[in-house]
Design a protein around this motif. Sequence first.
Motif, PDB file in Angstrom:
ATOM      1  N   VAL A  76     -18.007 142.043  -3.048  1.00  0.00           N
ATOM      2  CA  VAL A  76     -16.609 142.482  -3.153  1.00  0.00           C
ATOM      3  C   VAL A  76     -16.535 143.999  -3.069  1.00  0.00           C
ATOM      4  O   VAL A  76     -15.710 144.557  -2.334  1.00  0.00           O
ATOM      5  CB  VAL A  76     -15.954 141.969  -4.455  1.00  0.00           C
ATOM      6  CG1 VAL A  76     -14.615 142.650  -4.695  1.00  0.00           C
ATOM      7  CG2 VAL A  76     -15.788 140.454  -4.407  1.00  0.00           C
ATOM      8  N   VAL A  77     -17.389 144.674  -3.807  1.00  0.00           N
ATOM      9  CA  VAL A  77     -17.386 146.141  -3.838  1.00  0.00           C
ATOM     10  C   VAL A  77     -17.622 146.712  -2.434  1.00  0.00           C
ATOM     11  O   VAL A  77     -17.019 147.712  -2.058  1.00  0.00           O
ATOM     12  CB  VAL A  77     -18.437 146.657  -4.849  1.00  0.00           C
ATOM     13  CG1 VAL A  77     -18.708 148.128  -4.680  1.00  0.00           C
ATOM     14  CG2 VAL A  77     -17.986 146.344  -6.272  1.00  0.00           C
ATOM     15  N   GLU A  78     -18.476 146.049  -1.670  1.00  0.00           N
ATOM     16  CA  GLU A  78     -18.784 146.530  -0.319  1.00  0.00           C
ATOM     17  C   GLU A  78     -17.644 146.325   0.663  1.00  0.00           C
ATOM     18  O   GLU A  78     -17.554 147.041   1.654  1.00  0.00           O
ATOM     19  CB  GLU A  78     -20.035 145.821   0.208  1.00  0.00           C
ATOM     20  CG  GLU A  78     -21.299 146.219  -0.519  1.00  0.00           C
ATOM     21  CD  GLU A  78     -22.489 145.314  -0.193  1.00  0.00           C
ATOM     22  OE1 GLU A  78     -22.357 144.426   0.686  1.00  0.00           O
ATOM     23  OE2 GLU A  78     -23.544 145.502  -0.820  1.00  0.00           O
ATOM     24  N   THR A  79     -16.752 145.372   0.398  1.00  0.00           N
ATOM     25  CA  THR A  79     -15.733 145.029   1.393  1.00  0.00           C
ATOM     26  C   THR A  79     -14.298 145.327   0.962  1.00  0.00           C
ATOM     27  O   THR A  79     -13.424 145.458   1.823  1.00  0.00           O
ATOM     28  CB  THR A  79     -15.820 143.535   1.767  1.00  0.00           C
ATOM     29  OG1 THR A  79     -15.614 142.745   0.597  1.00  0.00           O
ATOM     30  CG2 THR A  79     -17.181 143.199   2.377  1.00  0.00           C
ATOM     31  N   ALA A  80     -14.035 145.428  -0.326  1.00  0.00           N
ATOM     32  CA  ALA A  80     -12.654 145.581  -0.800  1.00  0.00           C
ATOM     33  C   ALA A  80     -12.164 147.009  -0.625  1.00  0.00           C
ATOM     34  O   ALA A  80     -12.923 147.966  -0.774  1.00  0.00           O
ATOM     35  CB  ALA A  80     -12.555 145.175  -2.267  1.00  0.00           C
ATOM     36  N   SER A  81     -10.887 147.124  -0.338  1.00  0.00           N
ATOM     37  CA  SER A  81     -10.271 148.453  -0.295  1.00  0.00           C
ATOM     38  C   SER A  81     -10.099 148.952  -1.724  1.00  0.00           C
ATOM     39  O   SER A  81     -10.079 148.167  -2.679  1.00  0.00           O
ATOM     40  CB  SER A  81      -8.910 148.369   0.391  1.00  0.00           C
ATOM     41  OG  SER A  81      -8.014 147.605  -0.402  1.00  0.00           O
ATOM     42  N   GLU A  88      -9.495 141.958  -6.303  1.00  0.00           N
ATOM     43  CA  GLU A  88     -10.489 141.107  -5.641  1.00  0.00           C
ATOM     44  C   GLU A  88     -11.660 140.777  -6.570  1.00  0.00           C
ATOM     45  O   GLU A  88     -12.222 139.679  -6.489  1.00  0.00           O
ATOM     46  CB  GLU A  88     -10.961 141.759  -4.346  1.00  0.00           C
ATOM     47  CG  GLU A  88      -9.869 141.711  -3.283  1.00  0.00           C
ATOM     48  CD  GLU A  88     -10.350 142.109  -1.907  1.00  0.00           C
ATOM     49  OE1 GLU A  88     -11.528 141.851  -1.585  1.00  0.00           O
ATOM     50  OE2 GLU A  88      -9.533 142.665  -1.153  1.00  0.00           O
ATOM     51  N   LEU A  89     -12.045 141.700  -7.447  1.00  0.00           N
ATOM     52  CA  LEU A  89     -13.089 141.400  -8.431  1.00  0.00           C
ATOM     53  C   LEU A  89     -12.617 140.305  -9.394  1.00  0.00           C
ATOM     54  O   LEU A  89     -13.378 139.391  -9.726  1.00  0.00           O
ATOM     55  CB  LEU A  89     -13.489 142.653  -9.210  1.00  0.00           C
ATOM     56  CG  LEU A  89     -14.371 143.650  -8.469  1.00  0.00           C
ATOM     57  CD1 LEU A  89     -14.471 144.957  -9.249  1.00  0.00           C
ATOM     58  CD2 LEU A  89     -15.763 143.066  -8.216  1.00  0.00           C
ATOM     59  N   TYR A  93     -14.281 136.569  -9.797  1.00  0.00           N
ATOM     60  CA  TYR A  93     -14.747 136.004 -11.063  1.00  0.00           C
ATOM     61  C   TYR A  93     -14.064 134.664 -11.340  1.00  0.00           C
ATOM     62  O   TYR A  93     -14.699 133.727 -11.817  1.00  0.00           O
ATOM     63  CB  TYR A  93     -14.538 136.977 -12.225  1.00  0.00           C
ATOM     64  CG  TYR A  93     -15.300 136.516 -13.448  1.00  0.00           C
ATOM     65  CD1 TYR A  93     -16.687 136.535 -13.453  1.00  0.00           C
ATOM     66  CD2 TYR A  93     -14.649 136.034 -14.560  1.00  0.00           C
ATOM     67  CE1 TYR A  93     -17.408 136.084 -14.549  1.00  0.00           C
ATOM     68  CE2 TYR A  93     -15.356 135.587 -15.670  1.00  0.00           C
ATOM     69  CZ  TYR A  93     -16.740 135.617 -15.657  1.00  0.00           C
ATOM     70  OH  TYR A  93     -17.447 135.150 -16.735  1.00  0.00           O
ATOM     71  N   GLU A  94     -12.786 134.568 -11.025  1.00  0.00           N
ATOM     72  CA  GLU A  94     -12.087 133.290 -11.186  1.00  0.00           C
ATOM     73  C   GLU A  94     -12.720 132.214 -10.303  1.00  0.00           C
ATOM     74  O   GLU A  94     -12.851 131.059 -10.721  1.00  0.00           O
ATOM     75  CB  GLU A  94     -10.598 133.456 -10.880  1.00  0.00           C
ATOM     76  CG  GLU A  94      -9.865 134.241 -11.951  1.00  0.00           C
ATOM     77  CD  GLU A  94      -8.416 134.569 -11.604  1.00  0.00           C
ATOM     78  OE1 GLU A  94      -7.981 134.300 -10.452  1.00  0.00           O
ATOM     79  OE2 GLU A  94      -7.724 135.113 -12.479  1.00  0.00           O
ATOM     80  N   ASN A  95     -13.146 132.596  -9.098  1.00  0.00           N
ATOM     81  CA  ASN A  95     -13.830 131.648  -8.211  1.00  0.00           C
ATOM     82  C   ASN A  95     -15.162 131.196  -8.813  1.00  0.00           C
ATOM     83  O   ASN A  95     -15.501 130.010  -8.754  1.00  0.00           O
ATOM     84  CB  ASN A  95     -14.078 132.269  -6.834  1.00  0.00           C
ATOM     85  CG  ASN A  95     -12.805 132.504  -6.051  1.00  0.00           C
ATOM     86  OD1 ASN A  95     -11.763 131.920  -6.337  1.00  0.00           O
ATOM     87  ND2 ASN A  95     -12.886 133.392  -5.071  1.00  0.00           N
ATOM     88  N   ILE A  96     -15.895 132.131  -9.376  1.00  0.00           N
ATOM     89  CA  ILE A  96     -17.169 131.790 -10.013  1.00  0.00           C
ATOM     90  C   ILE A  96     -16.921 130.832 -11.171  1.00  0.00           C
ATOM     91  O   ILE A  96     -17.637 129.838 -11.327  1.00  0.00           O
ATOM     92  CB  ILE A  96     -17.905 133.065 -10.482  1.00  0.00           C
ATOM     93  CG1 ILE A  96     -18.384 133.872  -9.279  1.00  0.00           C
ATOM     94  CG2 ILE A  96     -19.077 132.703 -11.410  1.00  0.00           C
ATOM     95  CD1 ILE A  96     -18.871 135.269  -9.614  1.00  0.00           C
ATOM     96  N   ILE A 132     -21.950 148.017 -12.009  1.00  0.00           N
ATOM     97  CA  ILE A 132     -21.356 147.747 -10.688  1.00  0.00           C
ATOM     98  C   ILE A 132     -19.857 148.031 -10.726  1.00  0.00           C
ATOM     99  O   ILE A 132     -19.317 148.709  -9.852  1.00  0.00           O
ATOM    100  CB  ILE A 132     -21.609 146.284 -10.258  1.00  0.00           C
ATOM    101  CG1 ILE A 132     -23.078 146.079  -9.924  1.00  0.00           C
ATOM    102  CG2 ILE A 132     -20.722 145.894  -9.070  1.00  0.00           C
ATOM    103  CD1 ILE A 132     -23.471 144.617  -9.776  1.00  0.00           C
ATOM    104  N   VAL A 133     -19.187 147.507 -11.744  1.00  0.00           N
ATOM    105  CA  VAL A 133     -17.734 147.673 -11.852  1.00  0.00           C
ATOM    106  C   VAL A 133     -17.385 149.143 -12.094  1.00  0.00           C
ATOM    107  O   VAL A 133     -16.503 149.692 -11.429  1.00  0.00           O
ATOM    108  CB  VAL A 133     -17.154 146.754 -12.946  1.00  0.00           C
ATOM    109  CG1 VAL A 133     -15.676 147.037 -13.172  1.00  0.00           C
ATOM    110  CG2 VAL A 133     -17.379 145.286 -12.579  1.00  0.00           C
ATOM    111  N   LEU A 134     -18.070 149.790 -13.031  1.00  0.00           N
ATOM    112  CA  LEU A 134     -17.779 151.189 -13.340  1.00  0.00           C
ATOM    113  C   LEU A 134     -17.969 152.075 -12.106  1.00  0.00           C
ATOM    114  O   LEU A 134     -17.094 152.888 -11.768  1.00  0.00           O
ATOM    115  CB  LEU A 134     -18.666 151.670 -14.489  1.00  0.00           C
ATOM    116  CG  LEU A 134     -18.532 153.152 -14.862  1.00  0.00           C
ATOM    117  CD1 LEU A 134     -17.105 153.484 -15.287  1.00  0.00           C
ATOM    118  CD2 LEU A 134     -19.529 153.504 -15.956  1.00  0.00           C
ATOM    119  N   THR A 135     -19.089 151.924 -11.435  1.00  0.00           N
ATOM    120  CA  THR A 135     -19.349 152.735 -10.244  1.00  0.00           C
ATOM    121  C   THR A 135     -18.294 152.479  -9.168  1.00  0.00           C
ATOM    122  O   THR A 135     -17.800 153.420  -8.537  1.00  0.00           O
ATOM    123  CB  THR A 135     -20.768 152.440  -9.704  1.00  0.00           C
ATOM    124  OG1 THR A 135     -21.721 152.748 -10.726  1.00  0.00           O
ATOM    125  CG2 THR A 135     -21.068 153.261  -8.459  1.00  0.00           C
TER     126      THR A 135
END
Length: 173
Positions: A76-81, A88-89, A93-96, A132-135
Amino acid sequence: MAKSEATAANRKSDIISAAIEVFAEVGYYRATTAQVAERANISQPYVFRFFATKENLLLTALEVSWSRVIDSFQRVVETASSERLEEELIQEYENIQLMHQNEIFLQMQAQTIREDSIQETMRNGFKEVRQIVLTAFQRAGIEKPEERTMLFLARGMLCNVAVALNMPELLKG
């Protein structure tokens, strides 16, 4: 990879999947390797061929569950605006949670297990997800990225509780 190596890898994966299900359903302490073997349609000694102890099996199951979240978030981080990153994150997570609910239940249970190796695995998973989220939030220019990361993680924990208790009203804001 030779056929026997591929078969062994598949059986190991089957054992881990069975362990995730059994541990999530009955809890780590009540679960037995015999139950895991039965779920995987193999003999109990075959479980011990791959995992010397039930704790080793749990640690591997936890690592698999954390890897799923980490790998998904990294994609997600690589593709989301920047504008849609948090949304999108959350969706990922909801999908997971929907597709791999037993893994989430396993993680929730593992948070209460006091063995050092299990606590360390859980800490490492949370640390990596947090980083990952913080960065990503920092790179996206999100205001107060540390606070937003904490809120994101807190929301994830609340989502876990809501799913575990079948209380969707906890998520209505």
